[in-house]
Scaffold this motif. Structure first.
Motif, PDB file in Angstrom:
ATOM      1  N   LEU A 144       0.837  -1.209   0.000  1.00  0.00           N
ATOM      2  CA  LEU A 144       0.000   0.000   0.000  1.00  0.00           C
ATOM      3  C   LEU A 144       0.867   1.253   0.000  1.00  0.00           C
ATOM      4  O   LEU A 144       0.525   2.262  -0.605  1.00  0.00           O
ATOM      5  CB  LEU A 144      -0.914   0.016   1.228  1.00  0.00           C
ATOM      6  CG  LEU A 144      -1.911  -1.132   1.331  1.00  0.00           C
ATOM      7  CD1 LEU A 144      -2.670  -1.053   2.645  1.00  0.00           C
ATOM      8  CD2 LEU A 144      -2.880  -1.109   0.155  1.00  0.00           C
ATOM      9  N   ARG A 145       1.990   1.176   0.682  1.00  0.00           N
ATOM     10  CA  ARG A 145       2.837   2.357   0.820  1.00  0.00           C
ATOM     11  C   ARG A 145       3.516   2.728  -0.497  1.00  0.00           C
ATOM     12  O   ARG A 145       3.777   3.897  -0.755  1.00  0.00           O
ATOM     13  CB  ARG A 145       3.879   2.108   1.911  1.00  0.00           C
ATOM     14  CG  ARG A 145       4.653   3.337   2.341  1.00  0.00           C
ATOM     15  CD  ARG A 145       3.746   4.422   2.919  1.00  0.00           C
ATOM     16  NE  ARG A 145       4.495   5.574   3.413  1.00  0.00           N
ATOM     17  CZ  ARG A 145       3.949   6.701   3.828  1.00  0.00           C
ATOM     18  NH1 ARG A 145       2.624   6.841   3.827  1.00  0.00           N
ATOM     19  NH2 ARG A 145       4.691   7.704   4.262  1.00  0.00           N
ATOM     20  N   TYR A 146       3.804   1.730  -1.321  1.00  0.00           N
ATOM     21  CA  TYR A 146       4.410   2.022  -2.629  1.00  0.00           C
ATOM     22  C   TYR A 146       3.529   2.969  -3.446  1.00  0.00           C
ATOM     23  O   TYR A 146       4.008   3.690  -4.305  1.00  0.00           O
ATOM     24  CB  TYR A 146       4.525   0.731  -3.440  1.00  0.00           C
ATOM     25  CG  TYR A 146       5.644  -0.201  -3.072  1.00  0.00           C
ATOM     26  CD1 TYR A 146       6.943   0.254  -2.859  1.00  0.00           C
ATOM     27  CD2 TYR A 146       5.412  -1.576  -3.004  1.00  0.00           C
ATOM     28  CE1 TYR A 146       7.969  -0.642  -2.565  1.00  0.00           C
ATOM     29  CE2 TYR A 146       6.427  -2.475  -2.727  1.00  0.00           C
ATOM     30  CZ  TYR A 146       7.702  -1.999  -2.503  1.00  0.00           C
ATOM     31  OH  TYR A 146       8.709  -2.880  -2.232  1.00  0.00           O
ATOM     32  N   ILE A 147       2.249   2.902  -3.181  1.00  0.00           N
ATOM     33  CA  ILE A 147       1.301   3.665  -3.985  1.00  0.00           C
ATOM     34  C   ILE A 147       1.442   5.159  -3.718  1.00  0.00           C
ATOM     35  O   ILE A 147       1.208   5.980  -4.599  1.00  0.00           O
ATOM     36  CB  ILE A 147      -0.129   3.126  -3.715  1.00  0.00           C
ATOM     37  CG1 ILE A 147      -0.252   1.761  -4.406  1.00  0.00           C
ATOM     38  CG2 ILE A 147      -1.200   4.091  -4.179  1.00  0.00           C
ATOM     39  CD1 ILE A 147      -1.486   0.985  -4.044  1.00  0.00           C
ATOM     40  N   ASP A 148       1.869   5.490  -2.501  1.00  0.00           N
ATOM     41  CA  ASP A 148       2.006   6.904  -2.145  1.00  0.00           C
ATOM     42  C   ASP A 148       3.052   7.020  -1.037  1.00  0.00           C
ATOM     43  O   ASP A 148       2.730   7.375   0.093  1.00  0.00           O
ATOM     44  CB  ASP A 148       0.622   7.409  -1.671  1.00  0.00           C
ATOM     45  CG  ASP A 148       0.554   8.909  -1.587  1.00  0.00           C
ATOM     46  OD1 ASP A 148       1.516   9.586  -2.023  1.00  0.00           O
ATOM     47  OD2 ASP A 148      -0.456   9.416  -1.078  1.00  0.00           O
ATOM     48  N   PRO A 149       4.310   6.744  -1.355  1.00  0.00           N
ATOM     49  CA  PRO A 149       5.313   6.490  -0.301  1.00  0.00           C
ATOM     50  C   PRO A 149       5.709   7.706   0.529  1.00  0.00           C
ATOM     51  O   PRO A 149       6.299   7.535   1.583  1.00  0.00           O
ATOM     52  CB  PRO A 149       6.520   5.961  -1.084  1.00  0.00           C
ATOM     53  CG  PRO A 149       6.343   6.469  -2.469  1.00  0.00           C
ATOM     54  CD  PRO A 149       4.869   6.568  -2.701  1.00  0.00           C
ATOM     55  N   HIS A 150       5.401   8.898   0.057  1.00  0.00           N
ATOM     56  CA  HIS A 150       5.888  10.060   0.809  1.00  0.00           C
ATOM     57  C   HIS A 150       4.765  10.785   1.536  1.00  0.00           C
ATOM     58  O   HIS A 150       4.958  11.895   2.038  1.00  0.00           O
ATOM     59  CB  HIS A 150       6.622  11.011  -0.136  1.00  0.00           C
ATOM     60  CG  HIS A 150       7.660  10.297  -0.965  1.00  0.00           C
ATOM     61  ND1 HIS A 150       8.765   9.700  -0.395  1.00  0.00           N
ATOM     62  CD2 HIS A 150       7.723  10.035  -2.284  1.00  0.00           C
ATOM     63  CE1 HIS A 150       9.481   9.112  -1.350  1.00  0.00           C
ATOM     64  NE2 HIS A 150       8.868   9.293  -2.504  1.00  0.00           N
ATOM     65  N   ASN A 151       3.610  10.181   1.568  1.00  0.00           N
ATOM     66  CA  ASN A 151       2.464  10.811   2.210  1.00  0.00           C
ATOM     67  C   ASN A 151       2.679  10.917   3.724  1.00  0.00           C
ATOM     68  O   ASN A 151       2.963   9.923   4.380  1.00  0.00           O
ATOM     69  CB  ASN A 151       1.213   9.976   1.918  1.00  0.00           C
ATOM     70  CG  ASN A 151      -0.060  10.736   2.198  1.00  0.00           C
ATOM     71  OD1 ASN A 151      -0.135  11.491   3.160  1.00  0.00           O
ATOM     72  ND2 ASN A 151      -1.058  10.544   1.344  1.00  0.00           N
ATOM     73  N   ASN A 152       2.527  12.131   4.274  1.00  0.00           N
ATOM     74  CA  ASN A 152       2.759  12.320   5.705  1.00  0.00           C
ATOM     75  C   ASN A 152       1.494  12.300   6.529  1.00  0.00           C
ATOM     76  O   ASN A 152       1.547  12.293   7.750  1.00  0.00           O
ATOM     77  CB  ASN A 152       3.498  13.639   5.940  1.00  0.00           C
ATOM     78  CG  ASN A 152       4.978  13.483   5.673  1.00  0.00           C
ATOM     79  OD1 ASN A 152       5.554  12.424   5.957  1.00  0.00           O
ATOM     80  ND2 ASN A 152       5.587  14.491   5.099  1.00  0.00           N
ATOM     81  N   SER A 153       0.346  12.324   5.857  1.00  0.00           N
ATOM     82  CA  SER A 153      -0.876  12.433   6.639  1.00  0.00           C
ATOM     83  C   SER A 153      -1.720  11.166   6.648  1.00  0.00           C
ATOM     84  O   SER A 153      -2.672  11.058   7.399  1.00  0.00           O
ATOM     85  CB  SER A 153      -1.712  13.606   6.126  1.00  0.00           C
ATOM     86  OG  SER A 153      -1.970  13.446   4.758  1.00  0.00           O
ATOM     87  N   ILE A 196      -1.753   6.649   5.250  1.00  0.00           N
ATOM     88  CA  ILE A 196      -1.024   5.528   4.672  1.00  0.00           C
ATOM     89  C   ILE A 196      -0.746   5.786   3.197  1.00  0.00           C
ATOM     90  O   ILE A 196       0.369   5.613   2.708  1.00  0.00           O
ATOM     91  CB  ILE A 196      -1.837   4.226   4.856  1.00  0.00           C
ATOM     92  CG1 ILE A 196      -1.644   3.703   6.276  1.00  0.00           C
ATOM     93  CG2 ILE A 196      -1.449   3.182   3.834  1.00  0.00           C
ATOM     94  CD1 ILE A 196      -2.416   2.439   6.577  1.00  0.00           C
ATOM     95  N   ALA A 197      -1.789   6.204   2.512  1.00  0.00           N
ATOM     96  CA  ALA A 197      -1.673   6.580   1.104  1.00  0.00           C
ATOM     97  C   ALA A 197      -2.963   7.285   0.719  1.00  0.00           C
ATOM     98  O   ALA A 197      -4.008   7.068   1.335  1.00  0.00           O
ATOM     99  CB  ALA A 197      -1.471   5.342   0.229  1.00  0.00           C
ATOM    100  N   ASP A 198      -2.856   8.122  -0.281  1.00  0.00           N
ATOM    101  CA  ASP A 198      -4.022   8.851  -0.758  1.00  0.00           C
ATOM    102  C   ASP A 198      -5.098   7.874  -1.238  1.00  0.00           C
ATOM    103  O   ASP A 198      -4.808   6.937  -1.975  1.00  0.00           O
ATOM    104  CB  ASP A 198      -3.578   9.762  -1.910  1.00  0.00           C
ATOM    105  CG  ASP A 198      -4.725  10.572  -2.467  1.00  0.00           C
ATOM    106  OD1 ASP A 198      -5.121  11.531  -1.799  1.00  0.00           O
ATOM    107  OD2 ASP A 198      -5.228  10.201  -3.547  1.00  0.00           O
ATOM    108  N   LYS A 199      -6.338   8.129  -0.816  1.00  0.00           N
ATOM    109  CA  LYS A 199      -7.421   7.176  -1.117  1.00  0.00           C
ATOM    110  C   LYS A 199      -7.642   7.002  -2.620  1.00  0.00           C
ATOM    111  O   LYS A 199      -7.849   5.891  -3.123  1.00  0.00           O
ATOM    112  CB  LYS A 199      -8.727   7.634  -0.441  1.00  0.00           C
ATOM    113  CG  LYS A 199      -9.861   6.620  -0.508  1.00  0.00           C
ATOM    114  CD  LYS A 199      -9.661   5.498   0.495  1.00  0.00           C
ATOM    115  CE  LYS A 199     -10.488   4.249   0.286  1.00  0.00           C
ATOM    116  NZ  LYS A 199     -11.875   4.334   0.031  1.00  0.00           N
ATOM    117  N   GLU A 200      -7.580   8.107  -3.335  1.00  0.00           N
ATOM    118  CA  GLU A 200      -7.805   8.032  -4.780  1.00  0.00           C
ATOM    119  C   GLU A 200      -6.728   7.185  -5.468  1.00  0.00           C
ATOM    120  O   GLU A 200      -7.025   6.383  -6.346  1.00  0.00           O
ATOM    121  CB  GLU A 200      -7.767   9.439  -5.366  1.00  0.00           C
ATOM    122  CG  GLU A 200      -8.965   9.765  -6.239  1.00  0.00           C
ATOM    123  CD  GLU A 200      -8.952  11.237  -6.608  1.00  0.00           C
ATOM    124  OE1 GLU A 200      -8.349  11.576  -7.640  1.00  0.00           O
ATOM    125  OE2 GLU A 200      -9.510  12.047  -5.828  1.00  0.00           O
TER     126      GLU A 200
END
Length: 803
Positions: A506-515, A517-521
């Motif tokens: 899941l993290r690969y999908i949005d690895p730098h998101n700070n708020s 796990i990953a952006d829902k979209e």
RNA sequence: GCGGGAGUGGCGGAAUUGGCAGACGCGCUAGACUUAGGAUCUAGUGUCUUUGACGUGGGGGUUCAAAUCCUCUCUCCCGCACCA
């Protein structure tokens, strides 16, 4: 023509790909997506093993092909970097595990890059990065809040040499999966995750995914669901009853005694009523001393002791029956007690024979004096009161309902799966983000204080007391309760290595998101993973754990799909040349770096794909590697025979259309070995003709590119084909052109091939017969014989039966 | 013990709606080129008592035709394993 020098051209193209960001994902979400996933490695000090590139190359091939076909491809890579070997190395060499990890990751990354995988390096994740494990901790807290994480005092599997508790899945035949040492029982207060609550869904939802069968079977076996009844046997003269679990309530009339596990609490409760307590205690001691290995050893004699002084009552026959203890009944499964039906259960039969207990036949069909008779379907009940004369399956139905009506039992589903022991008493893992307050109990660390960072310690050594090294960090342990503000203590256990890998995809999908796990979209676009390949050894570990976590995340609305992976395949292991597992001590380890340096990455990739069936284990062969290098040398020399021309060479047209179809299909079905064989065959055809057009070459290079990306790019450039190969589109084949127009039809006499004739594919039997008559060797076999029958399959075969 | 998979040349392995067994590669043999190299090229390479016969672990069967289907059997690998 220049010499083929892989080391030069491979570096060149790897730099170009990186500089041009060729493999980055596309922001255009209208494109069809393809999420290919391989298990991220544990960056050990030994560096990459030749086993690693096998699955990586396989999905790299599929990913590269899908890009040519217009897919938006996500093919990421990262590091599962928490774990014992790093910690042990750190202890030994007095270097911080963080530093060890950094070095190992750098080495692994350099090695992987040298093989030319088309990974999305901009999405690299590392489970030991606080920005990553913040979310591992966050998920744990959510589980805690939902009651899925609980602390429990229980005997766990303890490895004395690793000084660590193990999950059931980590114990192999009574030994530590990691070090091979014997595992003992140790009572500890442990964090547990309620994976059992998901047992049914983990089985049922397997129907919705495309996993290879052996994985599904193995997971189903491991979860071990069985449907049956819990039945109460009243203890004579007491208020209590003894609960048993059975899948054969139909045999209840044949239950002539009961057996309970040696550790069953009933014994302690009624110790004053038991007349032979000394004997019982002696047996308990004997049973507890048996190691798990001895307990499960084959063909051992049944042992046990009768409990004198208490008896139970069979609820249907109303007869008093004795209660025994024996180690063939496990406290950890069902209720820790069974009703014994010696006539229809092998184990009970053996036990009854040994201790001379009554055997009552209740299902007709066998000789219960000779052996237990097992029929779970259509056997007919006898000696069985209200279910007499019924077939087994109907009897089960009737007696179950009756028992429920009478309040004597209820339907129940049992599982072999146990809750997941989630605590580890080690340093190099994610701290469990909870604090203990005397007033408020266990309280999660507030989200805005995450991650709970691993503190700097002097000493990472595990302790013999079974406490985490973090327990010595009094400053760190002492904290305040987030709820009441009073004094509190931090949890000092860390999470097992399986934590970080349970959600990394899941993290690969949005690895730098700070708020989050990953952006829902983004999650909704990319998930589920379209194709996940990994090792069979993870079937009941990582694969099961991550499905569980994903289902939990689905339940709390983080992800929108029930299953994380649409498709799961597994590769076979690469063994040493001597057919033994590669290991330092055996001295048969092959270092992929050496192969890359000596032969080139393209040779390594081609070889690992050509070596044999992808799903089976194979042994390494240096000669095989050389063969693949020779093949690539021959590919290299194609540049000498290229002539201008934008059409396929006439004689090659059918072969080329055929191979496009074959390679396109084989790359998607893990048949890389036959795809490469077909490409070799076509190359041989090219050489026998002696010249090929640019069009022939173009298609050939695109088809080979996923396997050998560097040499094909270079040849593309040398031949001055349009643009760069990585921007090309996947060739299409024409179904009409696949069919050979002219074939060599075998002519059989009495089923044996006696000759061949060249015919048009749609020639009739009459035409073929005429042609066959011109063939001497065929006529010779017909001479003086009478034709009895002729079988003619158009375009395939012609068989003449003679007498 | 139960469940699943697999047995094909000297080796890794192809071929499965039944239709040329051994593709492709390794190894091996011979030759060419080479101041000998683990380079390259060409030809050959299932077995044998070789005008032919035999051959896909073994026995039996179905069929014009079987590696492929049926049946019995042997061997190996994997999973589970006192799970009630």
């Amino acid at each position: 023509m220049r010499e083929y020098k892989p080391n030069e051209i491979e570096k060149k193209w790897q730099d170009i790909w990186e500089e041009k960001k060729v493999f980055e994902t596309d922001d255009d979400k209208s494109k069809p997506k393809f999420y290919a996933l391989v298990e991220f490695p544990y960056p050990s000090g030994q560096g990459l093993h030749v086993g690693h590139p096998r699955p990586y190359t396989a999905l790299d091939i599929v990913s590269r092909k899908r890009r040519f076909q217009g897919y938006n491809v996500l093919f990421p890579m990262g590091w599962d970097a928490f774990g014992l070997p790093t910690e042990n190395f750190a202890i030994q060499h007095k270097i911080h595990p963080r530093e060890v990890t950094k070095r190992n990751v750098a080495m692994f990354k350099q090695q992987l890059k040298s093989i030319g995988f088309s990974f999305n390096w901009d999405r690299e994740v590392n489970t030991t990065d606080p920005n990553y494990y913040k979310w591992t901790q966050w998920i744990f807290i959510k589980m805690f809040e939902k009651g899925l994480a609980y602390k429990h005092e229980m005997p766990i599997n303890w490895c004395p040499s690793c000084k660590i508790g193990l999950a059931n899945e980590e114990v192999v035949a009574g030994n530590c999966e990691r070090c091979g040492g014997e595992v003992i029982r140790k009572v500890k207060n442990q964090w547990m995750l309620k994976i059992t609550e998901y047992a049914d869904r983990l089985i049922n939802d397997l129907d919705t995914v495309d996993y290879i069968d052996r994985i599904k079977t193995q997971q189903i076996n491991w979860i071990g669901r069985s449907e049956g009844m819990e039945v109460n046997f009243k203890i004579s003269g007491k208020e209590d009853s003894l609960k048993v679990f059975t899948t054969r309530p139909d045999t209840l009339y044949g239950a002539t005694y009961m057996v309970i596990a040696a550790e069953h609490p009933l014994i302690d409760k009624y110790k004053d009523d038991i007349e032979n307590m000394d004997q019982i205690k002696e047996y308990q001691e004997y049973a507890s001393k048996k190691s798990d290995f001895e307990r499960t050893e084959l063909s051992k004699e049944k042992t046990g002791v009768e409990i004198k002084g208490i008896r139970a009552m069979n609820p249907v026959t109303k007869k008093e029956i004795p209660i025994w203890i024996s180690d063939y009944v496990l406290m950890s499964y069902g209720t820790g007690a069974i009703m014994a039906v010696p006539a229809h259960d092998t184990r009970d039969w053996e036990f009854a024979k040994k201790f001379d207990l009554p055997i009552v036949e209740v299902v007709k069909g066998g000789d219960v004096e000779k052996e237990a008779y097992i029929d779970t379907e259509s056997g007919v009940l006898v000696n069985s009161g209200i279910i007499n004369g019924l077939e087994v399956k109907d009897a089960i139905e009737k007696i179950s309902n009756w028992l429920e009506e009478q309040g004597l039992g209820h339907k129940k589903t049992n599982y072999k799966l146990r809750d997941w022991v989630f605590s580890r008493q080690r340093y190099w893992g994610e701290p469990i983000p909870l604090v203990y307050c005397d007033k408020c109990g266990w309280v999660p660390v507030p989200e805005d204080e995450l991650p709970v960072m691993l503190p700097e310690v002097e000493n990472y050594e595990p302790t013999d007391t079974g406490e985490s090294p973090l327990a010595n960090m009094t400053d760190w342990v002492k904290t305040t309760c987030p709820k009441c503000g009073g004094g509190a203590k931090r949890e000092t256990d860390t999470m097992p290595q399986w934590a970080g890998s349970s959600w990394y995809f899941l993290r690969y999908i949005d690895p730098h998101n700070n708020s989050e796990i990953a952006d829902k979209e983004e999650l909704d676009y990319w998930m589920p993973v379209d194709w996940y390949n990994g090792g069979m050894e993870h079937t009941t570990l990582h694969l099961l754990y991550s499905r569980f976590w994903h289902k939990f995340l689905y339940d709390i609305g983080v992800v929108s799909c029930r299953e994380p992976y649409s498709k799961r395949t597994a590769h076979g292991m690469i063994l040493g040349e001597n057919n033994e597992k590669m290991s330092k001590s055996r001295g048969n380890v092959i270092n992929p770096d050496d192969i890359v340096n000596e032969y080139g990455a393209d040779t390594l990739r081609t070889y690992e794909m050509f070596i044999g069936d992808f799903e089976k284990g194979v042994s390494w062969s240096d000669n095989g590697v050389r063969g693949c290098r020779r093949y690539l040398e021959r590919v290299w020399r194609l540049q000498d025979i290229v002539v201008p021309g934008e059409k396929y060479t006439k004689e090659l047209e059918t072969s080329i259309h055929k191979i496009i179809k074959k390679v396109t299909e084989d790359y998607e079905t893990l048949k890389f070995n036959t795809a490469i064989a077909a490409l070799m065959e076509l190359l041989n055809e090219f050489n026998s003709i002696g010249k090929i057009t640019k069009a022939d070459l173009r298609t050939y290079l695109i088809l080979l590119n996923p396997v050998a990306p560097h040499i094909t790019e270079e040849l593309w450039e040398i031949a001055e084909l349009d643009g760069m190969l990585h921007d090309a589109t996947w060739p299409k084949y024409d179904e009409d052109k696949i069919q050979d127009k002219v074939i060599e039809m075998p002519i059989q006499i009495n089923g044996k091939v006696r000759g061949k004739v060249t015919v048009k594919v749609d020639d009739t039997q009459d035409i073929v017969r005429e042609k066959a008559k011109e063939d001497e060797s065929i006529m010779k076999h017909l001479e003086g014989k009478q034709v009895v029958k002729e079988i003619f399959v158009a375009g395939r075969i012609y068989n003449i039966v003679v007498k």
